[in-house]
Design a protein around this motif. Structure first.
Motif, mmCIF file in Angstrom:
data_model
loop_
_atom_site.group_PDB
_atom_site.id
_atom_site.type_symbol
_atom_site.label_atom_id
_atom_site.label_comp_id
_atom_site.label_asym_id
_atom_site.label_seq_id
_atom_site.Cartn_x
_atom_site.Cartn_y
_atom_site.Cartn_z
ATOM 1 N N LYS A 600 0.826 -1.212 0.000
ATOM 2 C CA LYS A 600 0.000 0.000 0.000
ATOM 3 C C LYS A 600 0.859 1.261 0.000
ATOM 4 O O LYS A 600 0.430 2.313 -0.458
ATOM 5 C CB LYS A 600 -0.904 0.011 1.240
ATOM 6 N N TYR A 619 -1.174 0.996 -6.075
ATOM 7 C CA TYR A 619 -1.984 0.022 -5.344
ATOM 8 C C TYR A 619 -3.464 0.141 -5.726
ATOM 9 O O TYR A 619 -4.145 -0.851 -5.987
ATOM 10 C CB TYR A 619 -1.789 0.270 -3.844
ATOM 11 N N SER A 620 -3.935 1.393 -5.821
ATOM 12 C CA SER A 620 -5.339 1.623 -6.164
ATOM 13 C C SER A 620 -5.646 1.152 -7.573
ATOM 14 O O SER A 620 -6.683 0.530 -7.835
ATOM 15 C CB SER A 620 -5.674 3.118 -6.030
ATOM 16 N N GLN A 623 -5.842 -2.547 -7.710
ATOM 17 C CA GLN A 623 -7.058 -3.038 -7.057
ATOM 18 C C GLN A 623 -8.250 -2.993 -8.006
ATOM 19 O O GLN A 623 -9.087 -3.889 -8.036
ATOM 20 C CB GLN A 623 -7.366 -2.178 -5.828
ATOM 21 N N THR A 630 -6.134 -8.498 -6.554
ATOM 22 C CA THR A 630 -7.103 -7.962 -5.591
ATOM 23 C C THR A 630 -7.346 -8.895 -4.433
ATOM 24 O O THR A 630 -7.816 -8.472 -3.379
ATOM 25 C CB THR A 630 -8.446 -7.670 -6.295
ATOM 26 N N SER A 631 -7.055 -10.157 -4.605
ATOM 27 C CA SER A 631 -7.276 -11.100 -3.507
ATOM 28 C C SER A 631 -6.092 -11.204 -2.562
ATOM 29 O O SER A 631 -6.149 -11.929 -1.581
ATOM 30 C CB SER A 631 -7.601 -12.489 -4.064
ATOM 31 N N LYS A 634 -6.682 -8.002 2.097
ATOM 32 C CA LYS A 634 -8.056 -7.710 2.499
ATOM 33 C C LYS A 634 -8.181 -6.229 2.815
ATOM 34 O O LYS A 634 -7.320 -5.660 3.474
ATOM 35 C CB LYS A 634 -8.427 -8.540 3.731
ATOM 36 N N GLU A 635 -9.243 -5.665 2.326
ATOM 37 C CA GLU A 635 -9.472 -4.245 2.593
ATOM 38 C C GLU A 635 -9.868 -4.050 4.061
ATOM 39 O O GLU A 635 -10.698 -4.768 4.585
ATOM 40 C CB GLU A 635 -10.596 -3.712 1.699
#
Length: 1317
Positions: A600, A619-620, A623, A630-631, A634-635
């Protein structure tokens, strides 16, 4: 990278006057010191400027560069020999003047001797003029003897210096080249081969310079002697000269007899005997080339294997693989010794032929002379004997030596040239001037390589050969490697790495890299010494020191190859926040990592999969891309707000992060916490010990050991008898010749006085006895030499085997405190002495010693009173020898110990090559190498000069003896027979060079016996417990795999603090236990105690058997381990998986399939037969770890230990490994030391260690209920999302186990109820 701590003394030879230089008087103060006490390195003199390593090396390098450029223009391969000749021909040619004048005097001296003996033949007391003439001849003999001695030693001193200079220059070039080798070049060579080039090949230059001048001097001297012999005895001398020249091809024939081409050689040899002289030299050369080349290859192989064995000794011991590796080395050594024995026989035949040459030559000369009607006279015979003696040394010893050594040198030159022509890294990424360093950047475009993530960094560094594409770097790079490289020295020197110490900056770096606590724990703090490869540091400490080294350099761009994998979660977070995103926040950073929670904070992320870039962005962006990425995480927005991890955008120039594509959930590296108030554990540091150096005489015990290692007492008695008989017949032959000449004179005098008819001697009798004595001396001469060489080479083989077996059997601590270079030095240099130089020197000394006794005995029989002055001369000699050896032994031992750092530095440099080049400290490392070379040169220079100091004085004693004998014969001329005078004087004249050579050889033997001492010292190392004992558990042991520790204390040696303290724990059958704790908590020590790498106190039992009562192999081979540092060996993949060949191909492929390596191996050209490069470097670290896992699967043991084995693999591979372990080792007891808590959170129980004691031991979920516990705190340090995930996993595992337990309990209850009904 610390400078050598040594006070250098100015070299007095530079300011010495002419007489002091001739007689080496400038060494007298050193001998006085050496006589009083042991010499130390500080007593040595500074190397002369013209002998400095950097100066000599750069001079030769310049000539080599010119030759390479010239060869490229002329489209031919460059010739290293051309560069050598251009560099040294002038200075070496001038030295030839000494030997030319010496050989002229050698030829004149026999003429003077003949004239003096002639005086005795026609002795008339009434003629005073002839007496004066005789005294002039006697003075001439004495003066020539003294002059010969001085010229001889000046010549040999100068040529030895020349050889030393060439060797030093070549070593400089080899090391310089080693620092430049690229990855493909490193695949073509090995550390062992480079060590062999530096230890054995370059030594050929020390030897060849001694004899090279005799290639032109030999024929010239032969012609001069032939002319004088024609004058003295007429055409009869041609028979003797013919025999002399025939001896050369006969020596060649014997040499060729031992080669594989012997069927062709006999006709070649006899053709060459009668064809041209040059062909003979070529045959001899090719013979020596054959043996030298084959032996060198085998020696390379043995040293390479030894290097791998020593490097991987911890793994070898844990696997119980000592025997197969011992067999491997024994096989290579057996083939090597076979070639050495053959070449020793060749050398022995050459030596024997030298000693019997004079007998054969004189025999044929005398036979032809008397059979053609001539009468023997003492003056003519002994003048001829002396002339033959003068040319014999050159023709039958020095000239063949010149050919042999030149041939060996050509082989070495070819081997070195091949190495010097290996490919180098491209001279790029050297940085820009400061004015241009405004915007630092790394640009990679269309790059095609054979690679993984680490390979990308290698490509940026210029370490990886690229197929196509562009890599541009603007700015100064620095780098931390995935496997941290630690240089032997202090921790501070490893961090500073050649930079000046700035205390403020240094303290900031220590804090940022979480090293302050370690510095407090280590005895000596940052000045604590670390061993080779940082063997006495933990993996985490090495990683942090490597990171601190990079940070301290203050570069423009940082390449960080997974520095966080070797540390726990808290320290990893500290390093990331305080160092990578703290101290380095204003620098561009490229971070390779498996720690996905840090992504991040990256400005840009590059995702690699199978060498392809599959994604790139923030990172965004990644995602939202819909990728598998994306897996990975965890958000948890709440965590992001509260988490201490820096946010994207809050820090300028955040690092690039390289990650593997993976579908795993968040996975962090969590191992321990730095809990305040926890009991500090005294860190166990095994500093590198100074190499031992024995003092005083080499005792009789050592000589007895040496000889008994080669033969039993009976064979040694036979050897003694052969030597005695050979020399008795040697002297009797000359005595018979003198008697014959005297009888002939008496007969002639009788005829003259009586006027009677000529009387004839019984020619058949004299010739028959003479022929019998000659034949006997030749037979015994050859026999004693061959038997002698056989005994001594066998001794070298036996001692090598003893030392190697002792090395295999000694404890692991020995390897922690001794650098690899030091151990290899004994297997390369010291064994090299035992193989070739010591046997030759011993044989040579024995023959010379017996000749000296013969000379004194003959002189004593002819002139008994001469023994009176011999006694004081002998007393002076004995004192001189004792006085000399007091200093000489220490100098030789210093030479041996100062040689080791050269090899250690080379070995360490090769291990850290990428780091050295990334930091651009090649020049500093070259300077360090030159310093080590100069230190060794100081010892070597003293070794050469002290030998000459001794030799000059010995020849002075001999000159006095020759003078006494010569003038004594004149003074006592009444009643002396001309034959007796001729025998005494011709023997006395030979004593000059021979006596000092023999005594120096005896001193040299004692010096070289220090190598035997050093080998025997290692051969007598204390062994660990026996590999097998009488108490044998059943073949299927252990069936259950239960392990019990009962009040176990453990330390690595008696002097070290305890690392496990009263530890009691039970691991039940088939239980999966995770072991966690901070650095130094005792995790790896628990495994060491289980494997008995050092003997623990207390009781450890496996399935009821006490481990201390069974053999080490019985114990270790029944347990499998996947070590923290994966170790592979040079050889095929099959050999690395199954060294005992116990498994089928199907088993091997299945094991590879289980660890996801089958596809990788199938794509290799030779599949299972693909040969791995040294240390398996053609696999990534992760792939090497997977191969180690495949080994464990193949062994099918009931106990598996995993020692932080997944630290260097990506999360997905880690997950696959964990799944494989669960499936394949379901019925096994598994102990896992882990960095990542997610890998052990589903274990049956978790063992938490701190300061060598158990803090907690229970199921993971149970431990997490205790919020004051260490394990709970460690989980919390992974971050909220990860901690919640770990808690959920632990809870689910706990519930699943409880459900299974309840079900089993219900089934058991049902059965009981039915039974009761």
């Amino acid at each position: 990278m610390e400078p050598l701590q040594k006070e250098a003394k100015d070299n007095p030879s530079a300011s010495a006057n002419l007489l002091s230089k001739i007689f080496f008087c400038w060494l007298n103060p050193l001998f006085r010191i050496g006589y009083k006490r042991r010499l130390e390195e500080d007593d040595m003199y500074r190397v002369l400027p013209e002998d400095a390593s950097d100066r000599l090396g750069e001079e030769l390098q310049e000539y080599w560069n010119q030759e390479v450029q010239k060869a490229a223009k002329e489209l031919r391969p460059p010739r290293l020999s051309t560069a050598l000749i251009q560099c040294y021909w002038k200075s070496y040619s001038l030295i030839g003047i000494y030997i030319f004048v010496e050989e002229v005097i050698k030829v004149i001296q026999p003429v003077l001797l003949g004239k003096l003996i002639e005086y005795f033949e026609r002795y008339d007391p009434t003629q005073s003029a002839s007496v004066r003439e005789a005294y002039i001849y006697a003075a001439g003999i004495s003066l020539s003897t003294i002059t010969l001695a001085l010229l001889h030693h000046l010549y040999f001193y100068q040529v030895q210096l020349a050889g030393m200079k060439i060797r030093i220059a070549m070593c400089h070039m080899i090391y310089r080249k080693a620092l430049c080798l690229n990855s493909s070049a490193l695949a073509k060579t090995t550390t062992g081969q480079i060590v062999n080039l530096l230890s054995n090949d370059v030594n050929k230059f020390d030897e060849v310079t001694l004899y090279l001048h005799f290639l032109w001097l030999g024929p010239l001297q032969a012609i001069s002697v032939l002319l004088l012999l024609l004058y003295a005895i007429g055409p009869s001398c041609l028979a003797g000269m013919a025999v002399l020249f025939i001896l050369l091809p006969i020596q060649t024939m014997f040499g060729r007899f031992f080669s594989r081409l012997r069927s062709v050689v006999f006709c070649m040899v006899f053709h060459m005997v009668f064809s041209n002289y040059r062909s003979v030299c070529l045959v001899f050369q090719s013979c020596v080339l054959c043996f030298r080349a084959e032996t060198a290859v085998l020696t390379d192989d043995r040293i390479r294997t030894m290097n791998e064995v020593i490097s991987g000794i911890r793994v070898i011991k844990m696997y119980g693989w000592e025997k197969p590796f011992g067999t491997l080395v024994d096989e290579v050594r057996r083939m090597e010794i076979f070639k050495i024995m053959q070449s020793s026989y060749l050398r022995g035949l050459n030596m024997a032929s030298f000693f019997v040459a004079s007998k054969i030559v004189i025999f044929f000369t005398v036979c032809v002379y008397v059979l053609t009607g001539n009468k023997l006279s003492a003056s003519r015979v002994f003048m001829a004997v002396s002339l033959y003696g003068a040319v014999r040394l050159t023709i039958t010893l020095f000239f063949p030596f010149a050919i042999e050594k030149a041939s060996e040198s050509l082989i070495s030159i070819q081997r070195i040239k091949k190495f010097l022509l290996l490919e180098e890294v491209a001279p790029q990424h050297l940085g820009f001037p400061v004015a241009e360093k405004k915007d630092h950047m790394v640009k990679i475009q269309d790059l095609v390589c054979y690679w993984d993530k680490s390979s990308l960094l290698s490509a940026v560094l210029g370490e990886l050969s690229q197929e196509s594409g562009v890599v541009k770097v603007k700015g100064e790079l620095t780098y931390t490697s995935q496997q941290p490289w630690i240089l032997p020295g202090t921790i501070r020197s490893n961090i500073l790495f050649g930079k000046e110490l700035n205390l403020k900056k240094y303290d900031r770096v220590l804090r940022a890299c979480a090293l302050n606590r370690d510095m407090d724990l280590l005895p000596g703090g940052d000045l604590a010494m670390v061993g080779d490869r940082g063997a006495n540091l933990s993996g985490g400490q090495k990683a942090r020191i490597g990171l601190a080294r990079a940070v301290y350099q203050d570069a423009d761009i940082y390449l960080l190859d997974d520095p966080l994998s070797a540390v726990d979660a808290e320290v990893g977070r500290h390093l990331f926040e305080e160092c990578i995103c703290g101290l380095l926040r204003k620098k561009p950073r490229i971070l390779v990592t498996h720690q996905l929670q840090y992504l991040k904070a990256a400005d840009q992320i590059v995702v690699l999969k199978e060498g392809q870039m599959v994604a790139r962005g923030t990172y965004s962006e990644l995602q939202g891309s819909g990728l598998d990425f994306t897996s990975l995480l965890k958000e948890d927005q709440e965590e992001e707000r509260q988490d201490n991890t820096p946010q994207p955008g809050t820090v300028s120039r955040l690092p690039y992060a390289l990650s593997d594509n993976s579908s795993m959930s968040s996975c962090s590296s969590s191992r321990y916490s730095l809990i305040e108030g926890a009991e500090p554990l005294a860190a166990v540091v095994h500093p590198t010990e100074e190499e031992s150096r024995l003092e005083g005489n080499v005792g009789l015990r050592m000589y007895v050991k040496y000889f008994l290692a080669g033969a039993n007492v009976l064979v040694l008695f036979v050897l003694f008898a052969l030597n005695a008989l050979a020399h008795i017949t040697f002297v009797l032959q000359d005595w018979w010749l003198a008697r014959w000449a005297s009888e002939q004179k008496h007969m002639s005098v009788t005829e003259h006085l009586n006027g009677s008819y000529p009387q004839q001697l019984d020619l058949d009798l004299y010739l028959g006895v003479y022929a019998g004595l000659t034949a006997t001396s030749v037979v015994f001469g050859f026999l004693r030499t061959l038997v002698f060489f056989n005994v001594l080479v066998t001794s070298a083989q036996t001692l090598h085997n003893s030392m190697f077996n002792a090395i295999l059997r000694t404890s692991i601590q020995f390897f922690d405190i001794n650098p690899i270079g030091r151990i290899l030095n004994r297997f390369s240099k010291d064994i090299g002495y035992l193989d070739s130089l010591l046997p030759w020197t011993f044989v040579d000394f024995t023959q010379v010693f017996l000749q000296v006794i013969g000379v004194i005995a003959v002189a004593g029989v002819i002139i008994p009173w001469i023994l009176i002055p011999v006694i004081p001369l002998l007393a002076v000699f004995l004192f001189l020898r004792h006085y000399f050896l007091q200093t000489s032994r220490d100098i030789k031992r210093l030479e041996s110990t100062t040689r080791s750092p050269v090899f250690s530095h080379l070995s360490s440099s090769l291990q850290g090559l990428s780091t050295i080049r990334a930091f651009k400290v090649q020049q500093k490392f070259q300077e360090m190498f030159d310093e080590y070379q100069d230190l060794h040169s100081e010892a070597w220079f003293l070794f050469l000069t002290t030998s000459r100091w001794f030799a000059v004085r010995l020849d002075g004693i001999c000159s006095v003896f020759v003078t006494i004998t010569t003038f004594g014969c004149l003074y006592l001329r009444d009643g002396l027979e001309p034959g007796a005078v001729g025998l005494a004087l011709s023997y006395a004249v030979t004593l000059t060079g021979m006596f000092q050579w023999g005594v120096r050889q005896s001193a040299e033997i004692e010096n070289m016996m220090t190598s035997v001492e050093r080998v025997v010292e290692y051969a007598e190392l204390e062994s660990e417990a026996p590999w097998e004992t009488d108490k044998q558990p059943p073949d299927n042991w252990p069936q259950a795999g239960s392990i019990i520790f009962d009040r176990v204390n453990f330390s690595y040696s008696a002097n070290d603090p305890l690392v496990l303290k009263s530890l009691s724990v039970v691991f039940t059958s088939s239980e999966k236990v995770g072991i966690v704790g901070r650095t130094g908590a005792g995790k790896s020590s628990l495994i060491s105690a289980l494997f008995r790498l050092a003997e623990p106190e207390g009781r450890i039992t496996i399935d009821g058997f006490l481990t201390s009562e069974i053999g080490l192999h019985t114990l270790r081979q029944k347990m499998s381990i996947i070590p923290q540092d994966p170790v592979l060996f040079t050889g095929t993949i099959r050999k690395n998986l199954d060294p005992f060949r116990e498994h089928t191909d199907e088993d091997l492929w299945n094991a590879l399939q289980e660890v996801q390596m089958k596809v990788v191996v199938e794509e290799l050209p030779n599949k299972l037969e693909t040969v791995l490069t040294e240390s398996g470097s053609n696999f990534s670290v992760g792939q090497r770890q997977l191969v180690c896992l495949a080994r464990a699967i193949l062994r099918k043991n009931r106990i598996l230990i995993i020692d932080e084995a997944t630290a260097n693999v990506d999360p997905r591979t880690d997950s696959l490994i964990q799944q494989t372990i669960r499936d394949k080792f379901q019925a096994c007891t598994v102990l896992t030391i882990a960095h990542r808590l997610n890998t052990i959170i589903d274990c049956d129980r978790i063992l938490v260690l701190d300061a060598g004691m158990i803090q907690e031991y229970d199921e993971p979920y149970v431990l997490l209920q205790n919020q004051d516990g260490l394990f709970f705190q460690m989980v919390q340090q992974t971050g909220r999302a990860e901690a919640a995930s770990l808690l959920q996993t632990a809870k689910q595992v706990y519930k699943d186990k409880k459900r299974v337990t309840d079900t089993r309990h219900a089934e058991d209850t049902c059965v009981i109820f039915e039974t009761s009904l």
